[in-house]
Design a protein around this motif. Structure first.
Motif, PDB file in Angstrom:
ATOM      1  N   ILE A 152      20.839 -32.804 -27.630  1.00 59.12           N
ATOM      2  CA  ILE A 152      20.866 -32.116 -27.809  1.00 59.12           C
ATOM      3  C   ILE A 152      22.068 -31.964 -26.147  1.00 59.12           C
ATOM      4  O   ILE A 152      22.325 -31.013 -25.992  1.00 59.12           O
ATOM      5  N   VAL A 153      21.113 -32.639 -24.507  1.00 59.56           N
ATOM      6  CA  VAL A 153      21.893 -32.726 -23.352  1.00 59.56           C
ATOM      7  C   VAL A 153      23.534 -32.410 -23.805  1.00 59.56           C
ATOM      8  O   VAL A 153      24.264 -31.666 -23.090  1.00 59.56           O
ATOM      9  N   VAL A 154      23.977 -33.467 -24.522  1.00 55.34           N
ATOM     10  CA  VAL A 154      24.984 -34.049 -24.666  1.00 55.34           C
ATOM     11  C   VAL A 154      26.165 -32.959 -25.177  1.00 55.34           C
ATOM     12  O   VAL A 154      27.326 -32.593 -24.395  1.00 55.34           O
ATOM     13  N   TRP A 155      24.900 -32.568 -26.556  1.00 54.21           N
ATOM     14  CA  TRP A 155      25.946 -31.524 -27.282  1.00 54.21           C
ATOM     15  C   TRP A 155      26.034 -30.088 -26.216  1.00 54.21           C
ATOM     16  O   TRP A 155      27.886 -29.686 -25.885  1.00 54.21           O
ATOM     17  N   VAL A 156      25.690 -29.485 -25.327  1.00 59.59           N
ATOM     18  CA  VAL A 156      25.463 -28.491 -24.678  1.00 59.59           C
ATOM     19  C   VAL A 156      26.194 -28.972 -23.304  1.00 59.59           C
ATOM     20  O   VAL A 156      27.531 -28.222 -23.078  1.00 59.59           O
ATOM     21  N   SER A 157      26.340 -30.324 -23.202  1.00 62.02           N
ATOM     22  CA  SER A 157      27.200 -30.447 -22.071  1.00 62.02           C
ATOM     23  C   SER A 157      28.654 -29.766 -22.067  1.00 62.02           C
ATOM     24  O   SER A 157      29.533 -29.887 -21.857  1.00 62.02           O
ATOM     25  N   MET A 158      28.567 -30.323 -23.861  1.00 64.19           N
ATOM     26  CA  MET A 158      30.498 -30.924 -24.398  1.00 64.19           C
ATOM     27  C   MET A 158      30.780 -29.118 -24.084  1.00 64.19           C
ATOM     28  O   MET A 158      31.743 -29.411 -24.603  1.00 64.19           O
ATOM     29  N   LEU A 159      29.710 -29.131 -25.334  1.00 61.77           N
ATOM     30  CA  LEU A 159      30.367 -26.996 -24.998  1.00 61.77           C
ATOM     31  C   LEU A 159      30.624 -26.462 -23.870  1.00 61.77           C
ATOM     32  O   LEU A 159      31.748 -25.660 -24.121  1.00 61.77           O
ATOM     33  N   LEU A 160      29.939 -26.940 -23.296  1.00 62.81           N
ATOM     34  CA  LEU A 160      29.767 -25.689 -22.038  1.00 62.81           C
ATOM     35  C   LEU A 160      31.451 -26.158 -20.978  1.00 62.81           C
ATOM     36  O   LEU A 160      32.010 -25.286 -20.819  1.00 62.81           O
ATOM     37  N   THR A 161      31.533 -27.265 -21.274  1.00 61.23           N
ATOM     38  CA  THR A 161      32.898 -28.395 -20.842  1.00 61.23           C
ATOM     39  C   THR A 161      33.456 -27.425 -21.569  1.00 61.23           C
ATOM     40  O   THR A 161      35.142 -27.088 -21.238  1.00 61.23           O
ATOM     41  N   GLY A 162      33.998 -26.848 -23.148  1.00 61.07           N
ATOM     42  CA  GLY A 162      35.044 -26.866 -23.419  1.00 61.07           C
ATOM     43  C   GLY A 162      35.090 -25.590 -22.992  1.00 61.07           C
ATOM     44  O   GLY A 162      36.469 -25.152 -23.507  1.00 61.07           O
ATOM     45  N   ILE A 163      34.265 -24.546 -23.245  1.00 55.09           N
ATOM     46  CA  ILE A 163      34.464 -23.392 -23.272  1.00 55.09           C
ATOM     47  C   ILE A 163      35.370 -23.629 -21.750  1.00 55.09           C
ATOM     48  O   ILE A 163      36.025 -22.619 -20.991  1.00 55.09           O
ATOM     49  N   ASP A 164      35.186 -23.821 -20.578  1.00 55.77           N
ATOM     50  CA  ASP A 164      35.240 -24.361 -19.381  1.00 55.77           C
ATOM     51  C   ASP A 164      36.878 -24.513 -19.708  1.00 55.77           C
ATOM     52  O   ASP A 164      36.978 -23.261 -18.624  1.00 55.77           O
ATOM     53  N   LYS A 165      36.655 -25.434 -20.000  1.00 52.47           N
ATOM     54  CA  LYS A 165      38.675 -25.898 -20.299  1.00 52.47           C
ATOM     55  C   LYS A 165      39.248 -25.195 -21.408  1.00 52.47           C
ATOM     56  O   LYS A 165      40.403 -24.418 -20.571  1.00 52.47           O
ATOM     57  N   ALA A 166      39.059 -24.093 -22.248  1.00 49.90           N
ATOM     58  CA  ALA A 166      39.516 -23.065 -22.868  1.00 49.90           C
ATOM     59  C   ALA A 166      39.723 -22.229 -21.990  1.00 49.90           C
ATOM     60  O   ALA A 166      40.845 -21.146 -21.975  1.00 49.90           O
ATOM     61  N   LYS A 167      38.544 -21.753 -21.074  1.00 52.10           N
ATOM     62  CA  LYS A 167      39.105 -20.658 -20.158  1.00 52.10           C
ATOM     63  C   LYS A 167      39.465 -20.410 -18.653  1.00 52.10           C
ATOM     64  O   LYS A 167      40.612 -19.583 -18.669  1.00 52.10           O
ATOM     65  N   ASN A 168      39.493 -21.474 -18.392  1.00 48.35           N
ATOM     66  CA  ASN A 168      40.011 -22.580 -17.178  1.00 48.35           C
ATOM     67  C   ASN A 168      40.970 -22.898 -16.682  1.00 48.35           C
ATOM     68  O   ASN A 168      41.107 -23.525 -15.460  1.00 48.35           O
ATOM     69  N   SER A 169      41.389 -23.890 -18.274  1.00 43.75           N
ATOM     70  CA  SER A 169      42.319 -25.274 -17.954  1.00 43.75           C
ATOM     71  C   SER A 169      43.494 -23.990 -17.041  1.00 43.75           C
ATOM     72  O   SER A 169      43.978 -23.360 -17.132  1.00 43.75           O
ATOM     73  N   VAL A 170      43.621 -25.192 -16.015  1.00 46.61           N
ATOM     74  CA  VAL A 170      44.780 -24.308 -15.204  1.00 46.61           C
ATOM     75  C   VAL A 170      46.439 -24.439 -15.840  1.00 46.61           C
ATOM     76  O   VAL A 170      46.933 -23.831 -15.695  1.00 46.61           O
ATOM     77  N   CYS A 171      47.213 -25.064 -17.177  1.00 45.01           N
ATOM     78  CA  CYS A 171      47.861 -24.570 -17.609  1.00 45.01           C
ATOM     79  C   CYS A 171      47.757 -24.264 -19.332  1.00 45.01           C
ATOM     80  O   CYS A 171      48.838 -24.963 -20.178  1.00 45.01           O
ATOM     81  N   LYS A 172      46.357 -24.463 -19.566  1.00 40.82           N
ATOM     82  CA  LYS A 172      45.931 -24.861 -21.879  1.00 40.82           C
ATOM     83  C   LYS A 172      46.602 -25.633 -22.027  1.00 40.82           C
ATOM     84  O   LYS A 172      46.620 -27.134 -21.928  1.00 40.82           O
ATOM     85  N   THR A 173      47.838 -25.162 -22.823  1.00 41.62           N
ATOM     86  CA  THR A 173      48.411 -26.119 -23.855  1.00 41.62           C
ATOM     87  C   THR A 173      49.259 -26.859 -23.690  1.00 41.62           C
ATOM     88  O   THR A 173      49.469 -28.126 -23.773  1.00 41.62           O
ATOM     89  N   ARG A 174      49.816 -26.759 -22.550  1.00 40.33           N
ATOM     90  CA  ARG A 174      51.557 -27.601 -22.193  1.00 40.33           C
ATOM     91  C   ARG A 174      50.459 -29.063 -21.493  1.00 40.33           C
ATOM     92  O   ARG A 174      51.533 -29.110 -21.657  1.00 40.33           O
TER      93      ARG A 174
END
Length: 402
Positions: free
Chosen positions: A137-159
């Motif tokens: 469960i901790v790993v699942w929450v960690s992956m979810l938070l990192t995924g949200i962080d990357k989708a929102k704050n990635s420096v160049c998104k899909t590129r």
């Protein structure tokens, strides 16, 4: 560049397998530990099976007695009942043998001692299942938070494949690893357990689902019944899933720890470019990150080789990075579905699984076993048939009755 393309392609192919097998095993492994304790003890199973077998044979004797006293024999209803009782008797005899093996009857005293030790440590196995469930469960929450962080704050998104400059949302697993790195070797132990958890989850998922093409099951992974083709395909799939696990751990589970570990740099401004930063009195230590642009960070921070290679793949081949990133959300969804279903699904009793294995073993022994084939050849040469015991005797007796 050709090497990075080849590894990126293999990681992407492995990720497509990983989102199904590893996600399912990630949910099933803790539940398997918790539900590993038998629902019924071996002595109770032996007693119940013996009682059911005695009732079955008594009913068969009644029907055979009715047939002997009637010149027309049994009617169609009684004949169907007798056939069902014969099939049930065969199953009960097999279950009685399995129960005797489970209780250690007629076994060496070392085997009986080992069974007693397993029974004593069974509560620890249940406790380990709950601990693994919490870790999952901790790993699942960690992956979810990192995924949200990357989708929102990635420096160049899909590129650039959603490369994250620095962590903006607290990641529990990453925080645990970074803080535990202050006491050697706790972080290494936790990281090793995490990797083994992912790997064994892949094995459990493959054993539970089987090797499939879409909805068609090609091979089944079972103890003592796995074909060589299934072992070969399973080895290739595990290798591909290991590459996908490398990406998931480095990019989603613990990105800061996987890139820079516990490295920090002093962010104190320098009066002269040649001076060395001193943070002994001013606490301006900052964790190393990809977006750190100070001279002190460039001098001190060194990314790991594995994370640098993965970043090179995602930046140079952004398609692979985007597919691998969004596949992690599929992983999270599959885990959640399997976890919820496994909590409320009625577990299959172990004796029924053992009966299926024994029945399949008997069928293989009759149809495909090399030993039986040599035995049949020897019987043809000698002209004598092997006596198979009571089952053939009962079948002959049934044929005489009919």
């Amino acid at each position: 560049r050709a090497l990075t393309f080849a590894i990126g392609l293999l990681i992407t192919v492995g990720t497509l397998i990983y989102v199904l097998y590893t996600a399912a095993g990630f949910a099933l492994l803790p539940v398997a530990f918790i539900k590993s304790a038998p629902a019924i003890s071996a002595p109770t199973l032996t007693a119940n099976t013996a009682s059911a077998l005695e009732q079955n044979r008594e009913r068969q004797r009644q029907l055979e007695g009715r047939s002997a006293g009637s010149p027309e024999g049994l009617n169609s209803k009684d004949r169907r009942e007798l056939d069902a009782l014969v099939r049930e008797e065969r199953t009960l005899v097999r279950r009685e043998r399995l129960a005797a093996e489970a209780s250690g009857e007629h076994s060496h005293w070392l085997v009986k001692t080992w069974m007693k030790i397993e029974a004593v440590f069974r509560p620890l196995k249940l406790l380990g299942g709950f601990v693994l469930m919490i870790v999952a469960i901790v790993v699942w929450v960690s992956m979810l938070l990192t995924g949200i962080d990357k989708a929102k704050n990635s420096v160049c998104k899909t590129r650039c494949g959603y490369v994250l400059g620095h962590i903006n949302i607290l990641n529990p697993m990453n925080w645990i690893l970074v803080k535990s790195s202050k006491i050697f070797p706790i972080d290494y132990v936790i990281f090793l357990i995490l990797i083994l958890f992912f790997f064994f989850s892949s094995v459990i998922g493959m054993a539970s689902i089987g090797i499939r093409f879409l909805w068609l099951r090609l091979f089944q992974i079972r103890n003592g019944h796995t074909s060589p083709q299934a072992l070969l395909m399973g080895t290739v799939m595990l290798t591909l899933m290991a590459l996908a696990i490398n990406y998931a751990v480095a990019m989603m589970v613990a990105p800061q720890y996987s890139h820079f570990g516990p490295q920090t740099y002093c962010d104190k401004p320098l009066s002269h470019p040649t001076d060395q930063p001193d943070c002994s009195e001013h606490r301006k230590l900052r964790p190393c990150s990809e977006t750190a642009d100070s001279q002190a960070a460039r001098n001190v921070c060194t990314a790991s080789v594995g994370s640098t290679f993965l970043d090179t793949i995602t930046v140079n081949f952004s398609f692979f990075g985007a597919v691998d990133f969004w596949a992690q959300f599929v992983f999270l969804a599959v885990y959640l579905i399997v976890f919820v279903v496994s909590l409320f699904r009625v577990p299959k009793l172990e004796q029924y699984e053992a009966e299926a294995d024994a029945e399949e073993e008997e069928e293989e022994g009759l149809l495909a076993s090399t030993g039986r084939r040599f035995g049949a050849t020897w019987q043809d040469i000698t002209g004598r048939a092997k006596d198979y015991g009571t089952s053939n005797g009962r079948g002959a007796r049934q044929n005489d009755t009919e």
